[in-house]
Design a protein around this motif. Sequence first.
Motif, PDB file in Angstrom:
ATOM      1  N   ASP A 168       0.823  -1.211   0.000  1.00 11.94           N
ATOM      2  CA  ASP A 168       0.000   0.000   0.000  1.00 11.94           C
ATOM      3  C   ASP A 168       0.858   1.264   0.000  1.00 11.94           C
ATOM      4  OD1 ASP A 168      -2.532  -1.158  -0.070  1.00 11.94           O
ATOM      5  OD2 ASP A 168      -2.634  -1.388   2.111  1.00 11.94           O
ATOM      6  N   ARG A 169       1.877   1.285   0.842  1.00 10.38           N
ATOM      7  CA  ARG A 169       2.728   2.470   0.940  1.00 10.38           C
ATOM      8  C   ARG A 169       3.506   2.700  -0.344  1.00 10.38           C
ATOM      9  NH1 ARG A 169       3.103   7.493   2.168  1.00 10.38           N
ATOM     10  NH2 ARG A 169       5.165   8.177   2.936  1.00 10.38           N
ATOM     11  N   PHE A 170       4.027   1.624  -0.945  1.00 10.27           N
ATOM     12  CA  PHE A 170       4.769   1.742  -2.200  1.00 10.27           C
ATOM     13  C   PHE A 170       3.888   2.342  -3.285  1.00 10.27           C
ATOM     14  CE2 PHE A 170       6.253  -0.233  -6.227  1.00 10.27           C
ATOM     15  CZ  PHE A 170       7.550   0.267  -6.258  1.00 10.27           C
ATOM     16  N   ILE A 171       2.656   1.883  -3.382  1.00 13.07           N
ATOM     17  CA  ILE A 171       1.732   2.404  -4.393  1.00 13.07           C
ATOM     18  C   ILE A 171       1.347   3.843  -4.074  1.00 13.07           C
ATOM     19  CG2 ILE A 171      -0.580   2.125  -5.380  1.00 13.07           C
ATOM     20  CD1 ILE A 171      -0.230  -0.906  -5.002  1.00 13.07           C
ATOM     21  N   ASP A 172       1.113   4.145  -2.806  1.00 13.69           N
ATOM     22  CA  ASP A 172       0.761   5.519  -2.411  1.00 13.69           C
ATOM     23  C   ASP A 172       1.869   6.513  -2.787  1.00 13.69           C
ATOM     24  OD1 ASP A 172      -1.641   4.683  -1.384  1.00 13.69           O
ATOM     25  OD2 ASP A 172      -0.972   4.651   0.707  1.00 13.69           O
ATOM     26  N   LEU A 173       3.116   6.051  -2.711  1.00 14.65           N
ATOM     27  CA  LEU A 173       4.248   6.916  -3.044  1.00 14.65           C
ATOM     28  C   LEU A 173       4.447   7.066  -4.549  1.00 14.65           C
ATOM     29  CD1 LEU A 173       6.830   5.683  -0.373  1.00 14.65           C
ATOM     30  CD2 LEU A 173       5.721   7.924  -0.439  1.00 14.65           C
ATOM     31  N   GLY A 174       3.706   6.308  -5.328  1.00 12.52           N
ATOM     32  CA  GLY A 174       3.805   6.416  -6.785  1.00 12.52           C
ATOM     33  C   GLY A 174       4.433   5.231  -7.464  1.00 12.52           C
ATOM     34  N   GLY A 175       4.859   4.218  -6.705  1.00 13.19           N
ATOM     35  CA  GLY A 175       5.473   3.042  -7.313  1.00 13.19           C
ATOM     36  C   GLY A 175       4.452   2.208  -8.063  1.00 13.19           C
ATOM     37  N   ASN A 176       4.851   1.691  -9.219  1.00 16.57           N
ATOM     38  CA  ASN A 176       3.913   0.850  -9.988  1.00 16.57           C
ATOM     39  C   ASN A 176       4.513  -0.498 -10.374  1.00 16.57           C
ATOM     40  OD1 ASN A 176       5.746   1.539 -12.050  1.00 16.57           O
ATOM     41  ND2 ASN A 176       4.130   1.762 -13.588  1.00 16.57           N
ATOM     42  N   PHE A 177       5.777  -0.752 -10.033  1.00 16.75           N
ATOM     43  CA  PHE A 177       6.511  -1.933 -10.490  1.00 16.75           C
ATOM     44  C   PHE A 177       6.776  -2.859  -9.307  1.00 16.75           C
ATOM     45  CE2 PHE A 177      10.679  -3.138 -12.957  1.00 16.75           C
ATOM     46  CZ  PHE A 177      10.120  -4.341 -13.321  1.00 16.75           C
ATOM     47  N   ILE A 178       6.199  -4.062  -9.347  1.00 15.04           N
ATOM     48  CA  ILE A 178       6.358  -5.037  -8.256  1.00 15.04           C
ATOM     49  C   ILE A 178       6.848  -6.359  -8.848  1.00 15.04           C
ATOM     50  CG2 ILE A 178       5.234  -6.241  -6.351  1.00 15.04           C
ATOM     51  CD1 ILE A 178       3.180  -4.023  -6.223  1.00 15.04           C
ATOM     52  N   ASP A 179       7.872  -6.924  -8.232  1.00  9.27           N
ATOM     53  CA  ASP A 179       8.526  -8.120  -8.772  1.00  9.27           C
ATOM     54  C   ASP A 179       8.460  -9.275  -7.782  1.00  9.27           C
ATOM     55  OD1 ASP A 179      10.604  -9.298 -10.817  1.00  9.27           O
ATOM     56  OD2 ASP A 179      11.468  -9.651  -8.829  1.00  9.27           O
ATOM     57  N   THR A 180       8.085 -10.446  -8.266  1.00 14.06           N
ATOM     58  CA  THR A 180       8.060 -11.651  -7.435  1.00 14.06           C
ATOM     59  C   THR A 180       8.490 -12.845  -8.288  1.00 14.06           C
ATOM     60  OG1 THR A 180       6.707 -12.960  -5.907  1.00 14.06           O
ATOM     61  CG2 THR A 180       5.606 -12.115  -7.893  1.00 14.06           C
ATOM     62  N   ALA A 181       8.238 -14.045  -7.813  1.00 16.69           N
ATOM     63  CA  ALA A 181       8.564 -15.271  -8.549  1.00 16.69           C
ATOM     64  C   ALA A 181       7.712 -16.406  -8.015  1.00 16.69           C
ATOM     65  CB  ALA A 181      10.050 -15.612  -8.396  1.00 16.69           C
ATOM     66  N   ASN A 182       7.468 -17.406  -8.862  1.00 19.42           N
ATOM     67  CA  ASN A 182       6.665 -18.546  -8.415  1.00 19.42           C
ATOM     68  C   ASN A 182       7.327 -19.272  -7.251  1.00 19.42           C
ATOM     69  OD1 ASN A 182       8.825 -19.700  -9.926  1.00 19.42           O
ATOM     70  ND2 ASN A 182       7.576 -21.472 -10.482  1.00 19.42           N
ATOM     71  N   PHE A 183       8.638 -19.122  -7.124  1.00 19.18           N
ATOM     72  CA  PHE A 183       9.438 -19.860  -6.155  1.00 19.18           C
ATOM     73  C   PHE A 183       9.553 -19.157  -4.798  1.00 19.18           C
ATOM     74  CE2 PHE A 183      13.575 -22.230  -5.322  1.00 19.18           C
ATOM     75  CZ  PHE A 183      12.998 -23.490  -5.363  1.00 19.18           C
ATOM     76  N   TYR A 184       9.273 -17.852  -4.753  1.00 21.40           N
ATOM     77  CA  TYR A 184       9.502 -17.089  -3.533  1.00 21.40           C
ATOM     78  C   TYR A 184       8.570 -17.528  -2.405  1.00 21.40           C
ATOM     79  CZ  TYR A 184      12.379 -13.785  -6.219  1.00 21.40           C
ATOM     80  OH  TYR A 184      13.354 -13.206  -6.996  1.00 21.40           O
ATOM     81  N   THR A 185       9.160 -17.749  -1.242  1.00 21.22           N
ATOM     82  CA  THR A 185       8.452 -18.209  -0.038  1.00 21.22           C
ATOM     83  C   THR A 185       7.428 -19.298  -0.371  1.00 21.22           C
ATOM     84  OG1 THR A 185       6.969 -16.266  -0.170  1.00 21.22           O
ATOM     85  CG2 THR A 185       8.817 -16.155   1.361  1.00 21.22           C
ATOM     86  N   LYS A 186       7.905 -20.267  -1.168  1.00 27.57           N
ATOM     87  CA  LYS A 186       7.083 -21.424  -1.543  1.00 27.57           C
ATOM     88  C   LYS A 186       5.782 -21.013  -2.229  1.00 27.57           C
ATOM     89  CE  LYS A 186       8.980 -24.213   2.239  1.00 27.57           C
ATOM     90  NZ  LYS A 186       8.692 -25.037   3.443  1.00 27.57           N
TER      91      LYS A 186
END
Length: 361
Positions: free
Chosen positions: A44-62
């Motif tokens: 929420d905070r990242f988006i509120d600050l104007g961020g639009n790019f979020i990165d993850t992976a199928n493998f992250y934290t199972k």
Amino acid sequence: MPLNHYVTLGRSGLRVSPLCLGAMTFGEDLGWGSSVEESQTIIDRFIDLGGNFIDTANFYTKSHSEKILGDHVGRHPARRDRLVLATKFSGNLYPGDPNGGGSGRKSILAACENSLRRLQTDYIDLYWLHNWDVHTPIDETMAALEDLVRAGKVRYIGVSDTPAWKIAQANVMAHFRGWSSFVGLQIEYSLLERSVEQELVPMALELGLGITPWSPLKSGALSGKYTRANAGTQKGDRGAFVQSALSEKTYAVVDALEIIAREQGTTVARVALAWVQSQPGVSSTIIGARRLSQLEDNVGALDVRLTAEQLARLDALTKPAFGFPQSMQPIFPAIHNGGTTVNGVFMEASPYGVVKGEKPY
């Protein structure tokens, strides 16, 4: 520079925030990371600050990381098209299944469908090859990714943790076959990891791939938390990842970062991130935040403007020594141009090689 000062990812038309929120720490399934509640607060905070790019992976934290992001999108469906959601394939979530991971067609198509389900979306903005699968022909991988793009399930494709020559092969092949090519390159890049400057960074610059560095603080070793004064007393959130990076070289870099941070009136982490952001070809740096306070501190790096002298100081401290053929570059102008001055020494080219300061017999 604010977080909503969007930049294009390499030579593509995809516009992303200059910092990317890395979601590898979302979920506590591996014994470290952010709780579901803290993860949602960070998003929420990242988006509120104007961020639009979020990165993850199928493998992250199972795969829990994707699920956390999917639940967020599910609760805020209006945000979906405003975000650039990136995830990766290659990781095997099914022990014992030889087709559960890697970059073969069967694995890629199944991984994509599962990521779409967990992310609660019908398309992925940027789909990364997580790491090179030496057992799968690259044309099979690129053809499968092209099918996903044509089906509307993927918008752009990128590549991570793969040799430069293999990436070049893939993109040239895609170009001549009319397929989608990689538009982004995700690599480890920091003041403590600069070996990528030998082949991967020049390749990205030449082919127009936007670089998105991961671990820009070297697993927290450059966060300012670990100093020469408290060596051996601070325990890292990610244990062995941090401990393996703590050395005399690291403490020398942290010492320099502390001095520059005082000169700038900012923090060590922000200076380290600002250095990465200033490097050629870097589009958006991936920041990982386990706590909201870490996100706030890291985003402040966009306000740091390092001077040419400060950049030169840091560059000299960690500049890598490259092997062949980069080590030969200084003499090439003399060979190519029939004689020139290199580092103040006249170099005369001849069929017998290069002679310093005198003409060949």
